[in-house]
Design a protein around this motif. Sequence first.
Motif, PDB file in Angstrom:
ATOM      1  N   ALA A  20       0.847  -1.189   0.000  1.00 18.84           N
ATOM      2  CA  ALA A  20       0.000   0.000   0.000  1.00 18.84           C
ATOM      3  C   ALA A  20       0.879   1.233   0.000  1.00 18.84           C
ATOM      4  CB  ALA A  20      -0.930   0.006   1.209  1.00 18.84           C
ATOM      5  N   ALA A  21       0.334   2.315  -0.506  1.00 18.25           N
ATOM      6  CA  ALA A  21       0.972   3.624  -0.472  1.00 18.25           C
ATOM      7  C   ALA A  21      -0.059   4.598   0.088  1.00 18.25           C
ATOM      8  CB  ALA A  21       1.406   4.048  -1.869  1.00 18.25           C
ATOM      9  N   VAL A  22       0.373   5.434   1.032  1.00 18.29           N
ATOM     10  CA  VAL A  22      -0.565   6.337   1.708  1.00 18.29           C
ATOM     11  C   VAL A  22       0.056   7.716   1.859  1.00 18.29           C
ATOM     12  CG1 VAL A  22      -1.884   6.766   3.824  1.00 18.29           C
ATOM     13  CG2 VAL A  22      -1.570   4.414   3.025  1.00 18.29           C
ATOM     14  N   ILE A  23      -0.729   8.732   1.517  1.00 21.31           N
ATOM     15  CA  ILE A  23      -0.394  10.118   1.822  1.00 21.31           C
ATOM     16  C   ILE A  23      -1.454  10.595   2.805  1.00 21.31           C
ATOM     17  CG2 ILE A  23      -0.095  12.467   0.949  1.00 21.31           C
ATOM     18  CD1 ILE A  23       0.636  11.206  -1.789  1.00 21.31           C
ATOM     19  N   LEU A  24      -1.046  10.806   4.043  1.00 23.53           N
ATOM     20  CA  LEU A  24      -1.983  11.218   5.091  1.00 23.53           C
ATOM     21  C   LEU A  24      -2.277  12.707   5.001  1.00 23.53           C
ATOM     22  CD1 LEU A  24      -0.509   9.164   8.056  1.00 23.53           C
ATOM     23  CD2 LEU A  24      -2.671   8.737   6.878  1.00 23.53           C
ATOM     24  N   ASP A  25      -3.410  13.092   5.553  1.00 20.17           N
ATOM     25  CA  ASP A  25      -3.837  14.489   5.620  1.00 20.17           C
ATOM     26  C   ASP A  25      -3.466  15.024   6.998  1.00 20.17           C
ATOM     27  OD1 ASP A  25      -5.111  16.940   5.730  1.00 20.17           O
ATOM     28  OD2 ASP A  25      -7.040  16.181   5.016  1.00 20.17           O
ATOM     29  N   PRO A  26      -2.501  15.950   7.102  1.00 19.92           N
ATOM     30  CA  PRO A  26      -2.111  16.459   8.420  1.00 19.92           C
ATOM     31  C   PRO A  26      -3.261  17.146   9.159  1.00 19.92           C
ATOM     32  CG  PRO A  26      -0.719  17.397   6.675  1.00 19.92           C
ATOM     33  CD  PRO A  26      -1.739  16.532   6.018  1.00 19.92           C
ATOM     34  N   MET A  71      10.370 -14.042  -9.873  1.00 17.22           N
ATOM     35  CA  MET A  71      11.409 -13.037  -9.603  1.00 17.22           C
ATOM     36  C   MET A  71      11.996 -13.089  -8.206  1.00 17.22           C
ATOM     37  SD  MET A  71       9.209  -9.480  -9.405  1.00 17.22           S
ATOM     38  CE  MET A  71       8.307  -9.763 -10.900  1.00 17.22           C
ATOM     39  N   ASN A  72      11.415 -13.753  -7.273  1.00 11.79           N
ATOM     40  CA  ASN A  72      11.750 -13.901  -5.857  1.00 11.79           C
ATOM     41  C   ASN A  72      10.927 -12.917  -5.030  1.00 11.79           C
ATOM     42  OD1 ASN A  72      13.314 -11.526  -4.986  1.00 11.79           O
ATOM     43  ND2 ASN A  72      15.075 -12.367  -6.109  1.00 11.79           N
ATOM     44  N   ILE A  73      10.787 -13.222  -3.757  1.00 13.27           N
ATOM     45  CA  ILE A  73       9.872 -12.467  -2.908  1.00 13.27           C
ATOM     46  C   ILE A  73      10.351 -11.032  -2.676  1.00 13.27           C
ATOM     47  CG2 ILE A  73      10.835 -13.357  -0.744  1.00 13.27           C
ATOM     48  CD1 ILE A  73       7.134 -12.403  -1.493  1.00 13.27           C
ATOM     49  N   LEU A  74      11.643 -10.809  -2.564  1.00 12.65           N
ATOM     50  CA  LEU A  74      12.127  -9.437  -2.362  1.00 12.65           C
ATOM     51  C   LEU A  74      11.780  -8.567  -3.560  1.00 12.65           C
ATOM     52  CD1 LEU A  74      13.653  -7.161  -0.963  1.00 12.65           C
ATOM     53  CD2 LEU A  74      15.773  -8.105  -1.947  1.00 12.65           C
ATOM     54  N   GLN A  75      12.102  -9.037  -4.756  1.00 10.36           N
ATOM     55  CA  GLN A  75      11.816  -8.244  -5.950  1.00 10.36           C
ATOM     56  C   GLN A  75      10.308  -8.057  -6.142  1.00 10.36           C
ATOM     57  OE1 GLN A  75      14.166  -6.531  -7.545  1.00 10.36           O
ATOM     58  NE2 GLN A  75      15.499  -7.437  -5.997  1.00 10.36           N
ATOM     59  N   ALA A  76       9.531  -9.076  -5.827  1.00 12.69           N
ATOM     60  CA  ALA A  76       8.073  -8.953  -5.931  1.00 12.69           C
ATOM     61  C   ALA A  76       7.542  -7.928  -4.925  1.00 12.69           C
ATOM     62  CB  ALA A  76       7.413 -10.308  -5.717  1.00 12.69           C
ATOM     63  N   SER A  77       8.111  -7.904  -3.726  1.00 12.40           N
ATOM     64  CA  SER A  77       7.695  -6.927  -2.711  1.00 12.40           C
ATOM     65  C   SER A  77       7.993  -5.510  -3.185  1.00 12.40           C
ATOM     66  CB  SER A  77       8.421  -7.184  -1.390  1.00 12.40           C
ATOM     67  OG  SER A  77       8.082  -8.432  -0.873  1.00 12.40           O
ATOM     68  N   LEU A  78       9.177  -5.312  -3.735  1.00 12.69           N
ATOM     69  CA  LEU A  78       9.550  -3.995  -4.245  1.00 12.69           C
ATOM     70  C   LEU A  78       8.663  -3.581  -5.414  1.00 12.69           C
ATOM     71  CD1 LEU A  78      13.445  -4.339  -4.037  1.00 12.69           C
ATOM     72  CD2 LEU A  78      11.954  -3.004  -2.515  1.00 12.69           C
ATOM     73  N   LEU A  79       8.347  -4.536  -6.293  1.00 15.42           N
ATOM     74  CA  LEU A  79       7.473  -4.237  -7.426  1.00 15.42           C
ATOM     75  C   LEU A  79       6.063  -3.896  -6.955  1.00 15.42           C
ATOM     76  CD1 LEU A  79       6.935  -3.990 -10.430  1.00 15.42           C
ATOM     77  CD2 LEU A  79       6.625  -6.493 -10.516  1.00 15.42           C
ATOM     78  N   ALA A  80       5.552  -4.596  -5.957  1.00 10.71           N
ATOM     79  CA  ALA A  80       4.228  -4.283  -5.421  1.00 10.71           C
ATOM     80  C   ALA A  80       4.203  -2.872  -4.843  1.00 10.71           C
ATOM     81  CB  ALA A  80       3.825  -5.316  -4.367  1.00 10.71           C
ATOM     82  N   MET A  81       5.270  -2.491  -4.135  1.00  7.74           N
ATOM     83  CA  MET A  81       5.336  -1.121  -3.596  1.00  7.74           C
ATOM     84  C   MET A  81       5.422  -0.099  -4.729  1.00  7.74           C
ATOM     85  SD  MET A  81       7.529  -1.312  -0.057  1.00  7.74           S
ATOM     86  CE  MET A  81       8.813  -2.461  -0.508  1.00  7.74           C
ATOM     87  N   GLN A  82       6.210  -0.399  -5.742  1.00  7.01           N
ATOM     88  CA  GLN A  82       6.306   0.485  -6.911  1.00  7.01           C
ATOM     89  C   GLN A  82       4.925   0.667  -7.542  1.00  7.01           C
ATOM     90  OE1 GLN A  82       9.052  -0.964  -9.906  1.00  7.01           O
ATOM     91  NE2 GLN A  82       8.120   0.272 -11.494  1.00  7.01           N
ATOM     92  N   ARG A  83       4.190  -0.415  -7.701  1.00  5.34           N
ATOM     93  CA  ARG A  83       2.844  -0.351  -8.284  1.00  5.34           C
ATOM     94  C   ARG A  83       1.894   0.468  -7.411  1.00  5.34           C
ATOM     95  NH1 ARG A  83       2.349  -6.748 -10.054  1.00  5.34           N
ATOM     96  NH2 ARG A  83       3.508  -6.537 -12.015  1.00  5.34           N
ATOM     97  N   ALA A  84       1.997   0.297  -6.096  1.00  7.77           N
ATOM     98  CA  ALA A  84       1.112   1.046  -5.191  1.00  7.77           C
ATOM     99  C   ALA A  84       1.373   2.544  -5.299  1.00  7.77           C
ATOM    100  CB  ALA A  84       1.284   0.560  -3.747  1.00  7.77           C
ATOM    101  N   VAL A  85       2.641   2.934  -5.292  1.00  9.74           N
ATOM    102  CA  VAL A  85       2.972   4.364  -5.412  1.00  9.74           C
ATOM    103  C   VAL A  85       2.501   4.895  -6.762  1.00  9.74           C
ATOM    104  CG1 VAL A  85       4.864   6.040  -5.519  1.00  9.74           C
ATOM    105  CG2 VAL A  85       4.878   4.251  -3.765  1.00  9.74           C
ATOM    106  N   ALA A  86       2.717   4.128  -7.826  1.00  6.19           N
ATOM    107  CA  ALA A  86       2.303   4.558  -9.169  1.00  6.19           C
ATOM    108  C   ALA A  86       0.788   4.672  -9.290  1.00  6.19           C
ATOM    109  CB  ALA A  86       2.846   3.586 -10.220  1.00  6.19           C
TER     110      ALA A  86
END
Length: 188
Positions: A20-26, A71-86
């Motif tokens: 997940a990617a989150v931008i909170l509202d201060p 691709m392995n779990i580390l690379q998949a984790s990084l790709l999932a984070m990349q996708r969430a931010v995108a």
Amino acid sequence: MICGTDEAGRGPLAGPVVAAAVILDPARPIIGINDSKKLNETQREALSEEIKEKALYWAIAQCDVDEIDAMNILQASLLAMQRAVAALSVPPLKVLVDGNQLPRLKVPAEAVIGGDGLHTCIGAASILAKVERDRQMVAWHEHYPLYEFARHKAYATPEHLKLLELHGACPIHRRSFKPVQRVLKLIS
């Protein structure tokens, strides 16, 4: 416009890795955000709904079992984070990433070890990712009830390992993980 990102599901033997990617509202603080592992299920569920309601922007993405095995779990984790931010509807100015590695991003980013307990935006992302992944594992339980995914969420608990040995691997088991490989070699 600082975004936090985190994943859930690196350790389990089955199912996707979810980020997940989150931008909170201060202007709309959320009390109780922390590392999702330090919260119980009821707290995570309630906070997940509040985060979705109050955050400026949030997104959830994942990598499925085939991607993890390829691709392995580390690379998949990084790709999932990349996708969430995108997937955020507005690009952040900076991304704070839980851990010591960075996904490929088009904006400045900083890796923060233990960040889910240090930065509320990362903690919020860890909660959204964990709740989403747990919900998916409960849904997978309906398809593969023999494995009790609703109980252990596919982590390598003694119960799950016993069921894996008894029934073999199902289509959502990660074939690249050693406990699953051991079972596949036993039954093939």
